[in-house]
Design a protein around this motif. Structure first.
Motif, short mmCIF file in Angstrom:
data_model
loop_
_atom_site.label_atom_id
_atom_site.label_comp_id
_atom_site.label_asym_id
_atom_site.label_seq_id
_atom_site.Cartn_x
_atom_site.Cartn_y
_atom_site.Cartn_z
N HIS A 151 0.89 -1.35 -0.11
CA HIS A 151 0.12 0.13 -0.17
C HIS A 151 0.89 1.21 0.17
CE1 HIS A 151 -3.21 2.76 0.82
NE2 HIS A 151 -2.73 3.08 2.16
N LYS B 123 -4.78 -1.58 -3.32
CA LYS B 123 -5.07 -1.58 -4.88
C LYS B 123 -3.77 -1.74 -5.56
CE LYS B 123 -9.61 -0.91 -4.72
NZ LYS B 123 -9.71 -1.35 -3.33
N ARG C 200 -5.76 2.23 -8.50
CA ARG C 200 -5.36 3.53 -7.41
C ARG C 200 -6.06 4.74 -7.29
NH1 ARG C 200 -0.44 2.74 -3.83
NH2 ARG C 200 -0.46 0.57 -3.41
#
Length: 207
Positions: free
Chosen positions: A25, A106, A177
Motif C-alpha cells: 500500500h 489496490k 489506485r
C-alpha cells in the motif's frame, strides 16, 4: 521491566502478511519501522530483526510472500495446457480482479512498492523490475506459442502486442489506485483481445 522479544502469540505468517500489505500500500521507503511493528501485532524491534534480519530482509520476504499468494494470477501465461489466447486473457482478467479487489491494497506490489527509490535502494527497484521482466517474458511466450500453433499469423506484430499487453498489466496499478472500476479495465482487456483476433490465422476465438 520492559519486555523484549516476541509477543506470546507471534505468528510469522500473519506478521509477514501484514508487512506485505503495508509495503504494497505505501511502498518500501514510505513504510517506517514503527508502522511495521504496529501492523505486525506489536512486534518489538528486537523480534522483527531477529525474525527477518532487517527492514530490507522483511521486504524481500514480503515480496516473495506476495508472489506465492497473489503472483499466481499470471501463472496462466506459461500454462502449456491452455490455448495461448486463453492463457493471456486469463492472466489479464485475473490480474485485473486482484488489483481492484476491495479487500486488498489496490494495484500490484511489483509495480508500486519500489516505484520510487533513493539511490541506496536502487537494488530493490532492480529486484521488482526483474520480476516484471519475467511477466513480459511470459506474455511473449504466449505469443510465440500462438504463432507456432497457427493461432496468430507469422507476420503478426508480436513486439507491439507484447508491449501493449505489458502496458495494460502495469497500467492497471495506477488505474486501480485512481478508482477506475474493474468493468472499465475489463473492457480494455476485451479491446486488446480484439487486436489479437485481428492478427489471428483462423484459430482465434478458441476458448
Amino acid at each position: 521491566m520492559t519486555r523484549t522479544g516476541r509477543p506470546p502469540q507471534f505468528d510469522r505468517n500473519d506478521a509477514l502478511d501484514a508487512a506485505m500489505r503495508l509495503f504494497w500500500h505505501q511502498g518500501y521507503e514510505s513504510t517506517s519501522l514503527n508502522q511495521l511493528k504496529q501492523a505486525m501485532g506489536g512486534l518489538s524491534a528486537a523480534s522483527l530483526y531477529g525474525a527477518f534480519g532487517s527492514k530490507e530482509g522483511l521486504y524481500r520476504e514480503a515480496l516473495s510472500h506476495y508472489m506465492e499468494m497473489h503472483g499466481q494470477v499470471i501463472a496462466a501465461l506459461r500454462d502449456e495446457t491452455l490455448v495461448p489466447r486463453t492463457a493471456l486473457e486469463r492472466a489479464l482478467r485475473q490480474s485485473a480482479r486482484l488489483q481492484t479487489d476491495p479487500d486488498l491494497p489496490k494495484g500490484c506490489m511489483l509495480v508500486l512498492s519500489a516505484a520510487n527509490a533513493s539511490p541506496e535502494n536502487a537494488h530493490l527497484q532492480a529486484l521488482v523490475a526483474a520480476e516484471r521482466q519475467r511477466t513480459r517474458d511470459g506474455v511473449r511466450h504466449c505469443l510465440d506459442r500462438a504463432v507456432a500453433s497457427g493461432e496468430l499469423r507469422p507476420d503478426a506484430d508480436l513486439d507491439g502486442l507484447a508491449t501493449l499487453a505489458d502496458a495494460l498489466l502495469v497500467g492497471m496499478s495506477v488505474q486501480a489506485r485512481d478508482g477506475v472500476p474493474l468493468t472499465a479495465i475489463e473492457a480494455a482487456i476485451s479491446s486488446l483481445l480484439l487486436l489479437w483476433d485481428a492478427n489471428g490465422a483462423g484459430m482465434s476465438g478458441q476458448r
